[in-house]
Design a protein around this motif. Structure first.
Motif, mmCIF file in Angstrom:
data_model
loop_
_atom_site.group_PDB
_atom_site.id
_atom_site.type_symbol
_atom_site.label_atom_id
_atom_site.label_comp_id
_atom_site.label_asym_id
_atom_site.label_seq_id
_atom_site.Cartn_x
_atom_site.Cartn_y
_atom_site.Cartn_z
ATOM 1 N N GLY A 149 0.825 -1.214 0.000
ATOM 2 C CA GLY A 149 0.000 0.000 0.000
ATOM 3 C C GLY A 149 0.854 1.256 0.000
ATOM 4 N N THR A 150 0.692 2.094 1.009
ATOM 5 C CA THR A 150 1.486 3.326 1.122
ATOM 6 C C THR A 150 2.921 3.058 1.534
ATOM 7 N N GLY A 151 3.227 1.823 1.950
ATOM 8 C CA GLY A 151 4.565 1.500 2.426
ATOM 9 C C GLY A 151 4.777 1.723 3.902
ATOM 10 N N ILE A 152 3.707 2.002 4.638
ATOM 11 C CA ILE A 152 3.849 2.407 6.029
ATOM 12 C C ILE A 152 4.476 1.319 6.901
ATOM 13 N N LEU A 153 4.133 0.042 6.687
ATOM 14 C CA LEU A 153 4.686 -1.028 7.523
ATOM 15 C C LEU A 153 6.156 -1.274 7.180
ATOM 16 N N ALA A 154 6.500 -1.165 5.906
ATOM 17 C CA ALA A 154 7.903 -1.286 5.509
ATOM 18 C C ALA A 154 8.732 -0.170 6.139
ATOM 19 N N ILE A 155 8.177 1.030 6.158
ATOM 20 C CA ILE A 155 8.874 2.161 6.775
ATOM 21 C C ILE A 155 9.051 1.931 8.266
ATOM 22 N N MET A 156 8.024 1.401 8.923
ATOM 23 C CA MET A 156 8.120 1.109 10.348
ATOM 24 C C MET A 156 9.228 0.092 10.610
ATOM 25 N N ALA A 157 9.315 -0.936 9.763
ATOM 26 C CA ALA A 157 10.366 -1.942 9.913
ATOM 27 C C ALA A 157 11.744 -1.297 9.799
ATOM 28 N N HIS A 158 11.890 -0.382 8.850
ATOM 29 C CA HIS A 158 13.154 0.342 8.671
ATOM 30 C C HIS A 158 13.499 1.140 9.919
ATOM 31 N N LEU A 159 12.520 1.860 10.455
ATOM 32 C CA LEU A 159 12.769 2.670 11.652
ATOM 33 C C LEU A 159 13.128 1.809 12.855
ATOM 34 N N LEU A 160 12.569 0.603 12.903
ATOM 35 C CA LEU A 160 12.845 -0.307 14.024
ATOM 36 C C LEU A 160 14.185 -1.028 13.879
ATOM 37 N N GLY A 161 14.934 -0.727 12.816
ATOM 38 C CA GLY A 161 16.293 -1.235 12.715
ATOM 39 C C GLY A 161 16.490 -2.413 11.800
ATOM 40 N N ALA A 162 15.492 -2.734 10.938
ATOM 41 C CA ALA A 162 15.649 -3.867 10.031
ATOM 42 C C ALA A 162 16.870 -3.674 9.139
ATOM 43 N N LYS A 163 17.593 -4.757 8.900
ATOM 44 C CA LYS A 163 18.778 -4.710 8.047
ATOM 45 C C LYS A 163 18.392 -4.478 6.594
ATOM 46 N N SER A 164 17.323 -5.126 6.151
ATOM 47 C CA SER A 164 16.825 -4.936 4.792
ATOM 48 C C SER A 164 15.318 -5.098 4.801
ATOM 49 N N VAL A 165 14.662 -4.364 3.907
ATOM 50 C CA VAL A 165 13.199 -4.395 3.799
ATOM 51 C C VAL A 165 12.837 -4.535 2.330
ATOM 52 N N GLU A 166 11.976 -5.521 2.012
ATOM 53 C CA GLU A 166 11.432 -5.662 0.666
ATOM 54 C C GLU A 166 9.921 -5.480 0.734
ATOM 55 N N ALA A 167 9.352 -4.874 -0.305
ATOM 56 C CA ALA A 167 7.922 -4.575 -0.308
ATOM 57 C C ALA A 167 7.398 -4.617 -1.738
ATOM 58 N N PHE A 168 6.112 -4.927 -1.873
ATOM 59 C CA PHE A 168 5.501 -4.930 -3.203
ATOM 60 C C PHE A 168 3.995 -4.785 -3.063
ATOM 61 N N ASP A 169 3.333 -4.437 -4.175
ATOM 62 C CA ASP A 169 1.879 -4.289 -4.197
ATOM 63 C C ASP A 169 1.401 -4.590 -5.618
ATOM 64 N N ILE A 170 0.131 -4.971 -5.738
ATOM 65 C CA ILE A 170 -0.423 -5.302 -7.054
ATOM 66 C C ILE A 170 -0.867 -4.055 -7.827
ATOM 67 N N ASP A 171 -0.928 -2.901 -7.167
ATOM 68 C CA ASP A 171 -1.447 -1.670 -7.766
ATOM 69 C C ASP A 171 -0.285 -0.745 -8.117
ATOM 70 N N ASP A 172 -0.168 -0.346 -9.396
ATOM 71 C CA ASP A 172 0.963 0.495 -9.793
ATOM 72 C C ASP A 172 0.912 1.869 -9.132
ATOM 73 N N TRP A 173 -0.306 2.361 -8.823
ATOM 74 C CA TRP A 173 -0.409 3.643 -8.111
ATOM 75 C C TRP A 173 0.182 3.500 -6.715
ATOM 76 N N CYS A 174 -0.111 2.403 -6.036
ATOM 77 C CA CYS A 174 0.460 2.173 -4.709
ATOM 78 C C CYS A 174 1.980 2.112 -4.773
ATOM 79 N N VAL A 175 2.507 1.470 -5.811
ATOM 80 C CA VAL A 175 3.960 1.370 -5.964
ATOM 81 C C VAL A 175 4.576 2.758 -6.093
ATOM 82 N N ASP A 176 4.001 3.606 -6.940
ATOM 83 C CA ASP A 176 4.524 4.968 -7.102
ATOM 84 C C ASP A 176 4.420 5.748 -5.799
ATOM 85 N N ASN A 177 3.255 5.666 -5.162
ATOM 86 C CA ASN A 177 3.038 6.383 -3.914
ATOM 87 C C ASN A 177 3.942 5.849 -2.796
#
Length: 275
Positions: A149-177
């Motif tokens: 979606g907006t990437g909010i959970l991936a961003i949270m993982a990054h802030l919590l110190g994750a070494k690497s984060v991968e994310a994807f979505d089926i909607d191209d608008w979500c990917v851009d956003n």
């Protein structure tokens, strides 16, 4: 180009479902309201038959009533700025848009400019996922965000110190956003486009995040399990509290056991661990 505006009153638990369904038939902008949602579609691309069929399929269950009007094309950023308030998840994280003032008293802060993508933290599923993330050690971990979606959970993982984060979505608008929001929050990864089978992420991931819907979660449960090592965590949401038993039953054959469950506004979230 003129837009059709539909003011749809519905039960709260159907708002996000209707947004997802309407996005599939050509609607490109949404605003959540006190009574339901406002949905917008370009008049030239509007499919009346598909819209009427969709509304009829949810009419009784969601208690839908609606009104329709034509409006000139609008500045969507200006519209959602009027309707988007920041939120706080306990004292863990403050989620705001770029036009809101920061609050340094929170441990973490996420800047989300949501446009029409899903996942601002306002919905009970996203709120619970963020809270559950805060209860797990992400430091040095590899994290996968499914249906970001907006990437909010991936961003949270990054802030919590994750070494690497991968994310994807089926909607191209979500990917851009999502990529725009990653840039706002200092996350260097790029969001992929497609389903989990199309993207084909390569495990192992220490933590898998999936805030989607019940049917997708059930269908993809085995894939999530394969991506996790022993003791890895799977965080799920996007379903109702009465569906918890179905999710747990589906997870059991793949060695995924319950660590914690929660519910908010009848939406549920689970922390599972692979053993």
């Amino acid at each position: 180009m003129d837009y059709l505006e539909f003011k749809i009153k519905c039960l709260e638990e159907f708002r996000e479902i209707l947004i997802a369904e309407l996005a599939e038939i050509g609607f490109d902008s949404f605003l959540e309201t006190e009574d339901g949602i406002d949905a917008y579609a370009a008049e030239s691309e509007f499919d009346r038959a598909r819209f009427d069929g969709l509304i009829a399929s949810y009419q009784d269950a969601a208690q839908i009533s609606l009104s329709e009007s034509i409006m000139p094309r609008v500045n969507w950023n200006e519209e959602w700025e009027k309707n988007y308030d920041p939120i706080a998840v306990d004292d863990l994280v403050y989620v705001r848009a770029s036009f809101h003032e920061p609050k340094p008293e929170f441990k973490y802060e996420i800047v989300i400019n949501p446009k029409m993508s899903f996942g601002t933290g306002h919905h009970a599923t996203t709120f619970q996922m963020l809270r559950h993330q805060g209860e797990l050690d992400h430091e040095g971990k590899r994290v996968l965000d499914v249906g970001s979606g907006t990437g909010i959970l991936a961003i949270m993982a990054h802030l919590l110190g994750a070494k690497s984060v991968e994310a994807f979505d089926i909607d191209d608008w979500c990917v851009d956003n999502g990529n725009e929001n990653f840039d706002l929050n200092g996350l260097q990864t790029r969001m992929g486009l497609g389903t989990i089978r199309e993207v084909n992420p390569q495990g192992n991931f220490d933590i898998v995040l999936a805030n989607i819907n019940k049917n997708v979660l059930l269908d993809e449960m085995e894939i999530y399990s394969r991506l996790l090592p022993n003791q890895g965590y799977l965080l799920l949401s996007g379903f109702y509290a009465e569906d918890i038993s179905d999710l747990l039953e589906a997870a059991k054959p793949f060695g995924l056991g319950l660590v914690k469950k929660s519910s908010k506004d009848n939406w549920a979230a689970l922390i599972l661990q692979k053993t």
